[in-house]
Design an enzyme around this catalytic site. Sequence first.
Site, PDB file in Angstrom:
ATOM      1  N   LYS A 197     -12.145   2.784  -8.607  1.00 32.75           N
ATOM      2  CA  LYS A 197     -11.329   1.636  -9.034  1.00 32.75           C
ATOM      3  C   LYS A 197     -12.202   0.425  -9.376  1.00 32.75           C
ATOM      4  CE  LYS A 197      -7.154   3.435  -8.740  1.00 32.75           C
ATOM      5  NZ  LYS A 197      -6.412   3.745  -9.964  1.00 32.75           N
ATOM      6  N   TYR A 242     -12.233   6.378  -3.765  1.00 30.93           N
ATOM      7  CA  TYR A 242     -11.192   5.628  -4.495  1.00 30.93           C
ATOM      8  C   TYR A 242     -11.689   4.227  -4.859  1.00 30.93           C
ATOM      9  CZ  TYR A 242      -6.385   3.852  -5.313  1.00 30.93           C
ATOM     10  OH  TYR A 242      -5.237   3.288  -5.838  1.00 30.93           O
TER      11      TYR A 242
HETATM   12  N1  LIG Z   1       1.446   2.567  -5.309  1.00 33.01           N
HETATM   13  C1  LIG Z   1       0.597   1.625  -4.949  1.00 33.01           C
HETATM   14  O1  LIG Z   1       0.825   0.879  -3.984  1.00 33.01           O
HETATM   15  C2  LIG Z   1      -0.675   1.404  -5.757  1.00 33.01           C
HETATM   16  C3  LIG Z   1      -1.501   0.343  -5.409  1.00 33.01           C
HETATM   17  C4  LIG Z   1      -2.663   0.116  -6.136  1.00 33.01           C
HETATM   18  C5  LIG Z   1      -2.986   0.939  -7.193  1.00 33.01           C
HETATM   19  N2  LIG Z   1      -2.192   1.978  -7.515  1.00 33.01           N
HETATM   20  C6  LIG Z   1      -2.594   2.819  -8.658  1.00 33.01           C
HETATM   21  O2  LIG Z   1      -1.519   2.891  -9.572  1.00 33.01           O
HETATM   22  C7  LIG Z   1      -1.537   4.137 -10.255  1.00 33.01           C
HETATM   23  C8  LIG Z   1      -0.172   4.811 -10.107  1.00 33.01           C
HETATM   24  O3  LIG Z   1       0.112   4.964  -8.732  1.00 33.01           O
HETATM   25  P1  LIG Z   1       1.495   5.520  -8.157  1.00 33.01           P
HETATM   26  O4  LIG Z   1       1.715   4.878  -6.858  1.00 33.01           O
HETATM   27  O5  LIG Z   1       2.538   5.458  -9.205  1.00 33.01           O
HETATM   28  O6  LIG Z   1       1.044   7.036  -7.872  1.00 33.01           O
HETATM   29  P2  LIG Z   1       1.855   8.410  -8.005  1.00 33.01           P
HETATM   30  O7  LIG Z   1       3.321   8.195  -7.824  1.00 33.01           O
HETATM   31  O8  LIG Z   1       1.161   9.384  -7.124  1.00 33.01           O
HETATM   32  O9  LIG Z   1       1.594   8.804  -9.523  1.00 33.01           O
HETATM   33  C9  LIG Z   1       0.334   9.186  -9.971  1.00 33.01           C
HETATM   34  C10 LIG Z   1       0.506   9.977 -11.235  1.00 33.01           C
HETATM   35  O10 LIG Z   1      -0.787  10.416 -11.699  1.00 33.01           O
HETATM   36  C11 LIG Z   1      -0.621  11.700 -12.247  1.00 33.01           C
HETATM   37  N3  LIG Z   1      -1.870  12.467 -12.260  1.00 33.01           N
HETATM   38  C12 LIG Z   1      -2.685  12.774 -11.213  1.00 33.01           C
HETATM   39  N4  LIG Z   1      -3.708  13.533 -11.632  1.00 33.01           N
HETATM   40  C13 LIG Z   1      -3.540  13.716 -12.972  1.00 33.01           C
HETATM   41  C14 LIG Z   1      -4.266  14.412 -13.970  1.00 33.01           C
HETATM   42  N5  LIG Z   1      -5.399  15.069 -13.686  1.00 33.01           N
HETATM   43  N6  LIG Z   1      -3.802  14.383 -15.242  1.00 33.01           N
HETATM   44  C15 LIG Z   1      -2.658  13.731 -15.556  1.00 33.01           C
HETATM   45  N7  LIG Z   1      -1.926  13.048 -14.641  1.00 33.01           N
HETATM   46  C16 LIG Z   1      -2.362  13.054 -13.370  1.00 33.01           C
HETATM   47  C17 LIG Z   1       0.425  12.375 -11.396  1.00 33.01           C
HETATM   48  O11 LIG Z   1       1.051  13.351 -12.205  1.00 33.01           O
HETATM   49  P3  LIG Z   1       1.480  14.801 -11.633  1.00 33.01           P
HETATM   50  O12 LIG Z   1       2.423  14.535 -10.516  1.00 33.01           O
HETATM   51  O13 LIG Z   1       2.094  15.445 -12.847  1.00 33.01           O
HETATM   52  O14 LIG Z   1       0.206  15.448 -11.183  1.00 33.01           O
HETATM   53  C18 LIG Z   1       1.372  11.216 -11.067  1.00 33.01           C
HETATM   54  O15 LIG Z   1       2.425  11.145 -12.004  1.00 33.01           O
HETATM   55  C19 LIG Z   1      -2.674   4.946  -9.640  1.00 33.01           C
HETATM   56  O16 LIG Z   1      -3.817   4.853 -10.456  1.00 33.01           O
HETATM   57  C20 LIG Z   1      -2.906   4.266  -8.294  1.00 33.01           C
HETATM   58  O17 LIG Z   1      -4.230   4.428  -7.858  1.00 33.01           O
HETATM   59  C21 LIG Z   1      -1.034   2.243  -6.817  1.00 33.01           C
END
Ligand SMILES: NC(=O)c1ccc[n+]([C@@H]2O[C@H](COP(=O)([O-])OP(=O)(O)OC[C@H]3O[C@@H](n4cnc5c(N)ncnc54)[C@H](OP(=O)(O)O)[C@@H]3O)[C@@H](O)[C@H]2O)c1
Length: 247
Positions: free
Chosen positions: A158, A154
């Site tokens: 990133k 990861y």
């Molecule tokens: N939440 C945090 O605290 C945090 C912190 C730092 C960075 N981030 C980053 O922010 C972004 C969003 O995070 P989140 O917390 O909202 O995560 P999340 O709720 O798990 O959402 C991730 C999304 O990515 C989609 N996805 C995964 N594989 C895919 C693929 N092959 N093609 C198309 N869509 C795909 C999933 O869709 P499906 O469900 O349809 O598979 C899901 O809607 C990510 O890049 C994460 O690394 C999050």
Amino acid sequence: METPKKVVLVTGATGGLGTAMCQKLYEDGYTIAANYRNREKAEAWHQKMQDSGIAVHLYEGDVTDYNSVGSMVAAIEAELGPVNVLVNNAGITRDGRFAKMSPEDWHAVIATNLDSVFNCSRQVINGMIERQYGRIINISSVNGQRGQFGQANYSAAKAGMHGFTKTLAMEVAKYGITVNTISPGYIGTDMVMAVEQKYRDAIVAQIPVGRLGGTHEVAYLVSFLASEDAAFITGANYSINGGQHVY
Ligand SMILES: NC(=O)c1ccc[n+]([C@@H]2O[C@H](COP(=O)([O-])OP(=O)(O)OC[C@H]3O[C@@H](n4cnc5c(N)ncnc54)[C@H](OP(=O)(O)O)[C@@H]3O)[C@@H](O)[C@H]2O)c1
């Protein structure tokens, strides 16, 4: 005649951060192309958004697959118009100590979090160049800036995302296109809120602001970088982590 609204493509739109981004960008007046992979989840999400008065257009596409993204972008452009703003937000984790990490977990994370940025940006960049306008916003992570135990895959993806941002920003600046990275710290998404309270307290203890970030706070930054007023900001990495990592 009314100026046509700009189309924004948000990948991984149905997730915690994607939902807040769609909500904010809709309020800003964009037409939202919401990418998803899991149809059942996306249909339930679509209904919920509609019930809250937020219009989004669903587009299926696997961001790890260049051709799947190509078909998705073609469908969006035919139905909604050119993609002027791309938010590369889809992401996954497959955590584990490096000494035990499988090649599958390495490749899955690099494909979803980094190859996706190539696939989606590459499929929209020439249109943006032709139109002399564009915004690309890459959602990275604090763990790409500082590393994190158990996240070699990861953190590599990133961190790679920001290297990509810097180079593409230089290449397309003269066409009115900006490319930036946002690196969130711990945000109070459902996934993080599902973590047992004592572990969440330990996370919060490392955050000088004294709380988790709000999804709306990341969405606000996306909205700002997407705006025309942010035209002079490119190749930048915005930390949004409550002071957890400063450098
Ligand atoms: N939440 C945090 O605290 C945090 C912190 C730092 C960075 N981030 C980053 O922010 C972004 C969003 O995070 P989140 O917390 O909202 O995560 P999340 O709720 O798990 O959402 C991730 C999304 O990515 C989609 N996805 C995964 N594989 C895919 C693929 N092959 N093609 C198309 N869509 C795909 C999933 O869709 P499906 O469900 O349809 O598979 C899901 O809607 C990510 O890049 C994460 O690394 C999050």
